[in-house]
Design a protein around this motif. Structure first.
Motif, mmCIF file in Angstrom:
data_model
loop_
_atom_site.group_PDB
_atom_site.id
_atom_site.type_symbol
_atom_site.label_atom_id
_atom_site.label_comp_id
_atom_site.label_asym_id
_atom_site.label_seq_id
_atom_site.Cartn_x
_atom_site.Cartn_y
_atom_site.Cartn_z
ATOM 1 N N GLU A 47 -2.635 9.992 -8.889
ATOM 2 C CA GLU A 47 -1.373 9.886 -9.637
ATOM 3 C C GLU A 47 -0.790 8.479 -9.684
ATOM 4 O OE1 GLU A 47 1.027 12.916 -7.803
ATOM 5 O OE2 GLU A 47 0.158 14.493 -9.056
ATOM 6 N N CYS A 48 -1.069 7.667 -8.699
ATOM 7 C CA CYS A 48 -0.500 6.305 -8.701
ATOM 8 C C CYS A 48 -1.465 5.281 -9.289
ATOM 9 C CB CYS A 48 -0.067 5.900 -7.302
ATOM 10 S SG CYS A 48 -1.424 5.468 -6.194
ATOM 11 N N GLY A 49 -2.595 5.737 -9.766
ATOM 12 C CA GLY A 49 -3.535 4.828 -10.405
ATOM 13 C C GLY A 49 -4.227 3.861 -9.455
ATOM 14 N N GLY A 50 -4.272 4.207 -8.203
ATOM 15 C CA GLY A 50 -4.973 3.364 -7.246
ATOM 16 C C GLY A 50 -4.098 2.349 -6.544
ATOM 17 N N ASN A 51 -2.802 2.547 -6.595
ATOM 18 C CA ASN A 51 -1.871 1.602 -5.976
ATOM 19 C C ASN A 51 -1.456 1.985 -4.557
ATOM 20 O OD1 ASN A 51 -1.501 -0.397 -8.086
ATOM 21 N ND2 ASN A 51 -0.673 1.304 -9.269
ATOM 22 N N ALA A 52 -2.198 2.876 -3.951
ATOM 23 C CA ALA A 52 -1.942 3.291 -2.563
ATOM 24 C C ALA A 52 -0.508 3.764 -2.375
ATOM 25 C CB ALA A 52 -2.280 2.158 -1.591
ATOM 26 N N MET A 53 -0.105 4.698 -3.225
ATOM 27 C CA MET A 53 1.248 5.225 -3.130
ATOM 28 C C MET A 53 1.310 6.754 -3.140
ATOM 29 S SD MET A 53 3.071 2.568 -5.771
ATOM 30 C CE MET A 53 4.678 3.325 -5.637
ATOM 31 N N CYS A 54 0.229 7.442 -3.501
ATOM 32 C CA CYS A 54 0.364 8.879 -3.738
ATOM 33 C C CYS A 54 -0.492 9.761 -2.831
ATOM 34 C CB CYS A 54 0.025 9.193 -5.189
ATOM 35 S SG CYS A 54 -1.728 9.019 -5.604
ATOM 36 N N ALA A 55 -1.593 9.268 -2.373
ATOM 37 C CA ALA A 55 -2.533 10.019 -1.526
ATOM 38 C C ALA A 55 -3.183 11.203 -2.242
ATOM 39 C CB ALA A 55 -1.872 10.479 -0.228
ATOM 40 N N THR A 56 -3.165 11.208 -3.563
ATOM 41 C CA THR A 56 -3.816 12.301 -4.299
ATOM 42 C C THR A 56 -5.254 11.947 -4.689
ATOM 43 O OG1 THR A 56 -2.946 11.573 -6.441
ATOM 44 C CG2 THR A 56 -1.624 13.175 -5.197
ATOM 45 N N CYS A 57 -5.792 10.980 -4.008
ATOM 46 C CA CYS A 57 -7.207 10.617 -4.182
ATOM 47 C C CYS A 57 -7.964 10.833 -2.873
ATOM 48 C CB CYS A 57 -7.336 9.168 -4.633
ATOM 49 S SG CYS A 57 -6.720 7.996 -3.402
ATOM 50 N N HIS A 58 -7.389 11.675 -2.028
ATOM 51 C CA HIS A 58 -7.954 11.964 -0.707
ATOM 52 C C HIS A 58 -9.377 12.520 -0.830
ATOM 53 C CE1 HIS A 58 -7.580 14.812 3.032
ATOM 54 N NE2 HIS A 58 -8.260 13.736 3.341
ATOM 55 N N SER A 115 -9.705 7.523 -1.630
ATOM 56 C CA SER A 115 -10.827 6.957 -2.372
ATOM 57 C C SER A 115 -10.455 5.671 -3.101
ATOM 58 C CB SER A 115 -11.418 7.984 -3.337
ATOM 59 O OG SER A 115 -10.446 8.485 -4.229
ATOM 60 N N CYS A 116 -9.186 5.474 -3.403
ATOM 61 C CA CYS A 116 -8.801 4.229 -4.085
ATOM 62 C C CYS A 116 -8.868 3.025 -3.154
ATOM 63 C CB CYS A 116 -7.412 4.343 -4.704
ATOM 64 S SG CYS A 116 -6.045 4.376 -3.532
ATOM 65 N N GLN A 117 -9.021 3.271 -1.873
ATOM 66 C CA GLN A 117 -9.086 2.166 -0.924
ATOM 67 C C GLN A 117 -10.523 1.869 -0.489
ATOM 68 O OE1 GLN A 117 -6.119 0.388 -0.272
ATOM 69 N NE2 GLN A 117 -5.710 1.717 -2.034
HETATM 70 S S1 FES Z 1 -4.705 6.859 -6.230
HETATM 71 FE FE1 FES Z 1 -2.784 6.982 -5.289
HETATM 72 S S2 FES Z 1 -3.182 6.559 -3.228
HETATM 73 FE FE2 FES Z 1 -5.119 6.504 -4.158
#
Ligand code: FES
Length: 83
Positions: A15-26, A62-64
């Motif tokens: 949801e945050c597009g990879g900005n490490a703000m949402c944790a929905t890429c777990h 996964s975004c990290q």
């Molecule tokens: S995409 Fe939001 S924290 Fe990874």
């Protein structure tokens, strides 16, 4: 995360597009690969505290995960829920 979104992998909301703000890429990293990734940094660790599914020793955002040639074949599993 970007590869998952581009390929419509179910369960990766990002949801945050990879900005490490949402944790929905777990994701859960396959145990055989867990030692191949860079360590979890403080911000990622804080976000992993709030993931919707169980946090495991192999949990990552996964975004990290910075993909490199050495991670070719990396096995990740998507948790049963992200929110
Ligand atoms: S995409 Fe939001 S924290 Fe990874």
């Amino acid at each position: 995360m970007e590869a998952a979104v581009r390929n419509a992998v179910p369960g990766i909301l990002a949801e945050c597009g990879g900005n490490a703000m949402c944790a929905t890429c777990h994701v859960y990293v396959d145990e055989g690969w867990s030692g191949c990734l860079a360590d979890v940094e403080e911000l990622e660790d804080e976000l992993l505290i709030g993931v919707a599914a169980d946090r495991r020793a192999t949990s990552r955002l996964s975004c990290q995960i910075r993909m490199t040639a050495t991670l070719d074949g990396l096995i990740l599993r998507v948790p049963d829920k992200q929110v």
